[in-house]
Design a protein around this motif. Structure first.
Motif, PDB file in Angstrom:
ATOM      1  N   THR A  34     -34.217  -6.776 -11.957  1.00  0.00           N
ATOM      2  CA  THR A  34     -35.219  -7.090 -12.981  1.00  0.00           C
ATOM      3  C   THR A  34     -34.572  -7.753 -14.199  1.00  0.00           C
ATOM      4  O   THR A  34     -35.090  -8.715 -14.749  1.00  0.00           O
TER       5      THR A  34
ATOM      6  N   LEU B 225     -41.765  -7.843 -17.741  1.00  0.00           N
ATOM      7  CA  LEU B 225     -40.670  -6.974 -17.302  1.00  0.00           C
ATOM      8  C   LEU B 225     -41.164  -5.922 -16.315  1.00  0.00           C
ATOM      9  O   LEU B 225     -40.574  -5.712 -15.264  1.00  0.00           O
TER      10      LEU B 225
ATOM     11  N   ASN C  76     -39.779  -5.136  -7.587  1.00  0.00           N
ATOM     12  CA  ASN C  76     -38.428  -4.793  -7.134  1.00  0.00           C
ATOM     13  C   ASN C  76     -38.337  -3.352  -6.659  1.00  0.00           C
ATOM     14  O   ASN C  76     -37.629  -3.043  -5.708  1.00  0.00           O
TER      15      ASN C  76
ATOM     16  N   ASN D 199     -35.353 -15.964 -11.935  1.00  0.00           N
ATOM     17  CA  ASN D 199     -36.116 -14.836 -12.439  1.00  0.00           C
ATOM     18  C   ASN D 199     -35.319 -13.908 -13.340  1.00  0.00           C
ATOM     19  O   ASN D 199     -35.507 -12.690 -13.334  1.00  0.00           O
TER      20      ASN D 199
ATOM     21  N   GLU E 142     -40.727   2.251 -16.448  1.00  0.00           N
ATOM     22  CA  GLU E 142     -40.083   2.102 -15.132  1.00  0.00           C
ATOM     23  C   GLU E 142     -39.980   3.452 -14.427  1.00  0.00           C
ATOM     24  O   GLU E 142     -40.121   3.538 -13.213  1.00  0.00           O
TER      25      GLU E 142
ATOM     26  N   SER F 171     -34.357 -12.047 -16.673  1.00  0.00           N
ATOM     27  CA  SER F 171     -35.253 -11.546 -17.727  1.00  0.00           C
ATOM     28  C   SER F 171     -35.076 -12.319 -19.040  1.00  0.00           C
ATOM     29  O   SER F 171     -34.037 -12.941 -19.276  1.00  0.00           O
TER      30      SER F 171
ATOM     31  N   THR G 284     -42.199  -7.374 -12.840  1.00  0.00           N
ATOM     32  CA  THR G 284     -41.057  -7.640 -11.962  1.00  0.00           C
ATOM     33  C   THR G 284     -40.473  -6.328 -11.447  1.00  0.00           C
ATOM     34  O   THR G 284     -40.090  -6.208 -10.286  1.00  0.00           O
ATOM     35  N   MET G 285     -40.395  -5.347 -12.339  1.00  0.00           N
ATOM     36  CA  MET G 285     -39.812  -4.057 -11.933  1.00  0.00           C
ATOM     37  C   MET G 285     -40.621  -3.434 -10.803  1.00  0.00           C
ATOM     38  O   MET G 285     -40.055  -2.890  -9.856  1.00  0.00           O
TER      39      MET G 285
END
Ligand code: HEM
Length: 494
Positions: free
Chosen positions: A169, A124, A131, A241, A443, A243, A127-128
């Protein structure tokens, strides 16, 4: 008379009761105007526990942090599920997700733990991070000449970046080999549209929780339904992609529930709301307080620089591939304290449990109180977050409040010389504690790290006042500011 008016009389052994002046509403208006002030004045009058009638419901407010344990510990007399399931179905319009109602056998709590914590966390945050970088450094965010200053509202900036990166995400990107400009613009428009719909719906969220039907709010209703349409399974299944959280929820919607397609989509809108509604204002307050405090900016910048240097990463906006592993993020005590302090000052979530039967609640001072079936017991964490005995000068922002003398996370806080177990509760407590809290803090740390690594920034007005908190959302989580504050930023020259 009290039977006719619905006013409760205190029985022996029960907490003192405030029925308020207005039938049905009771103390709702006084509580709503300024919950902290209201609760403090009642605490002064009644002591550790008292009962208020709020919108037809009797709520016992427990104000002694040493007694919180009695409520947070999952006793057989207290139910947390009913309230959550009812609130979600009411606000988002899906059928009940409570297995006892018969529409699904999914154990939502398990779904959240499995897909937001432990092993699931690393993919997670990876990917965050990607992004966040592509959102932050995309053309619309920067001037044609990157060395020029760009100005924006801090609130608007945080919402744009965090919403887009968080949305992609959780819900993935459109599955399409075609990476043309037109395609990317369409993708971007979808997310911006979702943000507008999210804000329109989020505005009336407090009214929905208070029990007003959504049909009263025409534009918010269509905003919610527009969001739901984009989250129909037929649309989500075209995305890449996606989650683990949303993949698993789709699978369980399809296999364990009898929801129709629209109801399934609305459960995903609920996930979108849960993942953004608190994170966005929390990010605003974190950035706002940090920018205003030169010592915080300096300490945070140093920590970020050290972290990237220790893993030999070069900051280059033209080749934006910075990575922060979970271990690195867990090892940033200054950013951690900066985030905690901002949330201490802005979060206002009410923690509630419902009494399943009549029972005796034992407090820390050895007093016990009779609680009636179907009554609510509530904890209001701002009572501890703003307690001057726990936090010196509680209204003042101190970025290092949660750092100990060794610069590590501080976990010892006291009241009356006694160490507290509960001193910081923006994520709730016990079984209802936010399952996304690790992701949320990570995040925000990533967002701050990238901003500090890539950009110079400052306030347009260095003496700007702190905007007041919008109390209309008190009880529901992190409060928003009543107005935005302008800042400017530009790429650092590397
Ligand atoms: C529930 C706070 C971010 C997912 C909650 C609750 C609180 C909370 C207080 C419990 C509500 C209650 O007891 O009634 C926050 C804050 C956040 C944040 C302050 C950010 C700063 C997130 C994120 C996600 C998330 C990023 C997911 C990606 C959830 C879910 C629930 C929840 C699914 C419902 C849990 C359940 O009912 O079992 N959150 N949250 N949250 N949160 Fe968060």
């Amino acid at each position: 008379l009290w039977l006719i008016t619905g006013i409760r009389r205190r029985l022996p052994g029960e907490p003192p009761v405030e029925n308020g002046w207005i039938p049905y509403l009771g103390c709702a208006l006084q509580f709503g105007a300024n919950p902290l002030e209201f609760l403090r004045s009642r605490q002064k009058k009644h002591g550790h526990i008292f009962t208020c009638k709020i919108a037809g419901q009797y709520v016992h407010f427990l104000c002694d942090p040493f007694s919180y344990h009695a409520v947070i510990r999952q006793g057989r007399h207290l139910d947390w599920k009913k309230f959550h399931f009812d609130a979600s179905a009411k606000a988002f319009g899906h059928e009940s997700m409570d297995p006892s109602q018969g529409f699904t056998t999914e154990n939502l709590h398990q779904t959240f733990l499995k897909t937001l914590q432990g092993e699931a966390l690393s993919p997670l945050i990876e990917t965050m991070m990607e992004n966040l970088q592509s959102t932050m450094l995309q053309s619309g965010m920067l001037k044609a000449k990157p060395s020029e200053w760009q100005s924006d509202g801090i609130f608007a900036f945080c919402y744009k970046i965090m919403f887009e990166a968080g949305y992609l995400t959780l819900f993935g990107k459109e599955l399409d080999g075609d990476q043309s400009i037109a395609r990317q613009q369409a993708q971007k428009a979808l997310v911006l549209n979702a943000l507008e719909n999210f804000k329109e719906f989020d505005k009336i969220f407090p009214a929905l929780i208070a029990g007003l039907p959504i049909h009263v709010f025409k534009s918010a209703y269509s905003a919610r339904e527009n969001l739901a349409k984009t989250m129909l399974h037929e649309n989500l299944s075209k995305r890449a992609n996606v989650s683990d959280l949303i993949c698993l929820r789709m699978l369980l919607n399809d296999t364990l529930s009898t929801f129709n397609e629209l109801s399934k989509a609305r459960t995903h809108v609920a996930m979108l709301w849960a993942s953004q509604a608190n994170t966005l204002p929390a990010t605003f307050w974190t950035l706002f307080h940090m920018i205003r405090c030169p010592a915080a900016m300096k300490a945070a910048s140093e920590e970020v620089r050290r972290t990237f240097e220790s893993s030999n990463q070069k900051v280059d906006p033209m080749n934006s591939r910075l990575v922060l592993t979970r271990e690195q993020l867990d090892n940033m005590p200054i950013l951690d304290s900066i985030i905690k302090e901002a949330m201490r000052l802005s979060s206002a979530s009410l923690n509630v449990r419902m009494a399943k039967s009549d029972f005796l609640l034992h407090l820390d001072n050895n007093e016990s109180y009779h609680i009636r079936k179907d009554d609510v017991i509530a904890l209001y964490p701002p009572m501890i977050h703003f307690d001057p005995e726990i936090y010196e000068d509680p209204l003042t922002y101190k970025y290092d409040r949660y750092l100990d003398e060794n610069g590590q996370e501080k976990t010892s806080f006291y009241r009356n010389g006694r160490k507290l177990r509960y001193y910081y509760m923006p994520f709730g407590s016990g079984v209802t504690k936010c399952p996304g809290r690790f992701f949320a803090v990570h995040e925000i740390k990533q967002f701050l790290s990238l901003l500090l690594a890539y950009f110079e920034m400052d306030l347009l007005d260095p003496d700007v006042k702190e905007p007041p908190l919008d109390q209309s959302r008190a009880g529901l989580g992190v409060l928003q500011p009543t107005y935005d504050v302008d800042f400017r930023y530009r790429l650092k020259s590397h």
